[in-house]
Design an enzyme around this catalytic site. Structure first.
Site, PDB file in Angstrom:
ATOM      1  N   ASP A  22       0.833  -1.204   0.000  1.00  0.00           N
ATOM      2  CA  ASP A  22       0.000   0.000   0.000  1.00  0.00           C
ATOM      3  C   ASP A  22       0.867   1.253   0.000  1.00  0.00           C
ATOM      4  O   ASP A  22       1.970   1.260   0.552  1.00  0.00           O
ATOM      5  CB  ASP A  22      -0.907  -0.016   1.236  1.00  0.00           C
ATOM      6  CG  ASP A  22      -2.018   1.013   1.157  1.00  0.00           C
ATOM      7  OD1 ASP A  22      -2.426   1.369   0.033  1.00  0.00           O
ATOM      8  OD2 ASP A  22      -2.479   1.472   2.214  1.00  0.00           O
ATOM      9  N   GLY A  23       0.330   2.309  -0.600  1.00  0.00           N
ATOM     10  CA  GLY A  23       0.974   3.612  -0.539  1.00  0.00           C
ATOM     11  C   GLY A  23       1.534   4.129  -1.844  1.00  0.00           C
ATOM     12  O   GLY A  23       2.114   5.214  -1.879  1.00  0.00           O
ATOM     13  N   HIS A  39       2.923   3.331  -8.876  1.00  0.00           N
ATOM     14  CA  HIS A  39       2.828   1.906  -9.183  1.00  0.00           C
ATOM     15  C   HIS A  39       4.086   1.426  -9.913  1.00  0.00           C
ATOM     16  O   HIS A  39       4.590   0.332  -9.637  1.00  0.00           O
ATOM     17  CB  HIS A  39       1.595   1.635 -10.052  1.00  0.00           C
ATOM     18  CG  HIS A  39       0.298   1.957  -9.372  1.00  0.00           C
ATOM     19  ND1 HIS A  39      -0.023   1.464  -8.124  1.00  0.00           N
ATOM     20  CD2 HIS A  39      -0.758   2.724  -9.766  1.00  0.00           C
ATOM     21  CE1 HIS A  39      -1.220   1.921  -7.779  1.00  0.00           C
ATOM     22  NE2 HIS A  39      -1.682   2.675  -8.748  1.00  0.00           N
ATOM     23  N   SER A  67      -6.932  -5.869  -6.245  1.00  0.00           N
ATOM     24  CA  SER A  67      -8.132  -6.415  -5.623  1.00  0.00           C
ATOM     25  C   SER A  67      -9.321  -6.336  -6.580  1.00  0.00           C
ATOM     26  O   SER A  67      -9.296  -5.595  -7.573  1.00  0.00           O
ATOM     27  CB  SER A  67      -8.464  -5.648  -4.340  1.00  0.00           C
ATOM     28  OG  SER A  67      -8.992  -4.372  -4.640  1.00  0.00           O
ATOM     29  N   THR A  68     -10.374  -7.083  -6.266  1.00  0.00           N
ATOM     30  CA  THR A  68     -11.588  -6.991  -7.084  1.00  0.00           C
ATOM     31  C   THR A  68     -12.160  -5.576  -7.016  1.00  0.00           C
ATOM     32  O   THR A  68     -12.745  -5.084  -7.990  1.00  0.00           O
ATOM     33  CB  THR A  68     -12.653  -8.001  -6.605  1.00  0.00           C
ATOM     34  OG1 THR A  68     -12.873  -7.815  -5.199  1.00  0.00           O
ATOM     35  CG2 THR A  68     -12.217  -9.430  -6.850  1.00  0.00           C
ATOM     36  N   GLU A  69     -11.965  -4.888  -5.869  1.00  0.00           N
ATOM     37  CA  GLU A  69     -12.458  -3.513  -5.742  1.00  0.00           C
ATOM     38  C   GLU A  69     -11.652  -2.533  -6.598  1.00  0.00           C
ATOM     39  O   GLU A  69     -12.157  -1.472  -6.977  1.00  0.00           O
ATOM     40  CB  GLU A  69     -12.405  -3.070  -4.270  1.00  0.00           C
ATOM     41  CG  GLU A  69     -13.405  -3.753  -3.364  1.00  0.00           C
ATOM     42  CD  GLU A  69     -12.975  -5.133  -2.902  1.00  0.00           C
ATOM     43  OE1 GLU A  69     -11.815  -5.541  -3.198  1.00  0.00           O
ATOM     44  OE2 GLU A  69     -13.785  -5.819  -2.251  1.00  0.00           O
ATOM     45  N   ASN A  70     -10.407  -2.885  -6.912  1.00  0.00           N
ATOM     46  CA  ASN A  70      -9.579  -1.997  -7.744  1.00  0.00           C
ATOM     47  C   ASN A  70     -10.137  -1.810  -9.147  1.00  0.00           C
ATOM     48  O   ASN A  70      -9.785  -0.834  -9.832  1.00  0.00           O
ATOM     49  CB  ASN A  70      -8.140  -2.514  -7.829  1.00  0.00           C
ATOM     50  CG  ASN A  70      -7.364  -2.358  -6.555  1.00  0.00           C
ATOM     51  OD1 ASN A  70      -6.404  -3.079  -6.299  1.00  0.00           O
ATOM     52  ND2 ASN A  70      -7.765  -1.417  -5.690  1.00  0.00           N
ATOM     53  N   ARG A 190       1.552  -4.906   6.293  1.00  0.00           N
ATOM     54  CA  ARG A 190       0.921  -3.858   5.489  1.00  0.00           C
ATOM     55  C   ARG A 190       1.775  -2.598   5.558  1.00  0.00           C
ATOM     56  O   ARG A 190       2.162  -2.145   6.634  1.00  0.00           O
ATOM     57  CB  ARG A 190      -0.490  -3.527   5.973  1.00  0.00           C
ATOM     58  CG  ARG A 190      -1.129  -2.450   5.081  1.00  0.00           C
ATOM     59  CD  ARG A 190      -2.573  -2.188   5.361  1.00  0.00           C
ATOM     60  NE  ARG A 190      -3.082  -1.260   4.341  1.00  0.00           N
ATOM     61  CZ  ARG A 190      -4.274  -1.321   3.792  1.00  0.00           C
ATOM     62  NH1 ARG A 190      -5.121  -2.267   4.163  1.00  0.00           N
ATOM     63  NH2 ARG A 190      -4.660  -0.452   2.873  1.00  0.00           N
ATOM     64  N   GLU A 209       0.550 -13.260  12.607  1.00  0.00           N
ATOM     65  CA  GLU A 209       1.101 -12.073  13.258  1.00  0.00           C
ATOM     66  C   GLU A 209       0.946 -10.901  12.286  1.00  0.00           C
ATOM     67  O   GLU A 209       1.198 -11.043  11.084  1.00  0.00           O
ATOM     68  CB  GLU A 209       2.574 -12.279  13.599  1.00  0.00           C
ATOM     69  CG  GLU A 209       2.832 -13.371  14.621  1.00  0.00           C
ATOM     70  CD  GLU A 209       2.252 -13.036  15.979  1.00  0.00           C
ATOM     71  OE1 GLU A 209       2.336 -11.857  16.395  1.00  0.00           O
ATOM     72  OE2 GLU A 209       1.704 -13.957  16.626  1.00  0.00           O
TER      73      GLU A 209
END
Length: 248
Positions: A22-23, A39, A67-70, A190, A209
């Protein structure tokens, strides 16, 4: 300067590390560039972390790539990401083979544009006989999609008499998940300072963890990875037991 790599106990490594990368967008914005620039620069971090996992001989590395949301992002960004996927797969196949890394994927990959899907299959075939780290890309993936597909498939097999409902166990469910051929991740990382799981491996990370770092993905290096592995080795994994039980 000593590396965190020197502090790592090679006999206590996680078998499977998963990363929410992420980021990229925020990193690009901070540098006055469009999101795609982030990216593109994130690819070097993928290479670095894959090499770090291979050096430690970690067996599985799963990266949340798309992701599918992307799919709901602006078409310009999605198209650029798909083009970047093709070029990255093409350019990195030789490096994967050099490092004895096998490529696999999980997700609704048939939604990918045909050029991306075809290149992905080519790279998977090219690296299939490698015996080192397995790099598992989560593409067009979400945990709710995966769980929905699992429920559909188990329901179909129950309907067809292949499974008795009373015989369904945790192991049964795991055998229908996209990750059925690999162990659950012991460690989930993450980047970028966000404290969310974002619909990623929800079944599989029940006892993982968790490590959240403020480092943006394009700035994430081998040394960051080694530091997190060293931190992981200081933790006591109890799986619902007491510390005294674990010590016995």
């Amino acid at each position: 300067m000593n590396s965190f790599k020197d502090k790592i106990n090679r006999n206590a490594l996680p078998n499977h590390v998963a990363i929410i990368m992420d980021g990229n967008g925020r990193w690009a914005k901070a540098n006055g560039k469009p999101r795609v620039f982030g990216h593109t620069n994130g690819v070097k971090s993928v290479r670095a972390v894959t090499e770090a996992a291979a050096e430690l001989q970690i067996k599985y590395l799963t990266l949340y790539a798309f992701s599918t949301e992307n799919w709901n992002r602006p078409a310009e960004e999605v198209n650029a990401l798909m083009g970047l996927l093709v070029s990255t797969i093409e350019s990195e196949t030789e490096t994967l083979n050099k490092n004895n890394v096998r490529l696999t994927t999980i997700g609704d990959t048939k939604r990918l544009p045909k050029p991306v899907y075809d290149k992905l299959l080519e790279c998977i075939a090219s690296t299939a006989n490698n015996t080192g780290t397995t790099l598992n890309l989560a593409l067009s993936y979400s945990s709710r999609w995966e769980i929905r597909e699992m429920v559909k498939n188990i329901s179909t097999d129950v309907k067809n008499g292949k499974i008795e409902p009373d015989s369904i166990t945790d192991d049964t469910i795991a055998s229908y998940m996209a990750t059925k051929n690999m162990p659950d991740p012991e460690l989930l990382i993450r980047t970028s300072g966000e404290y969310r799981i974002s619909n990623f491996l929800l079944w599989q990370i029940a006892y993982s963890e968790l490590y959240f770092t403020p480092v943006m993905w394009p700035d994430f290096t081998k040394e960051h990875f080694f530091e997190i592995i060293a931190d992981y080795q200081t933790r006591e994994r109890r799986f619902g037991l007491t510390g005294e039980q674990v010590e016995k």
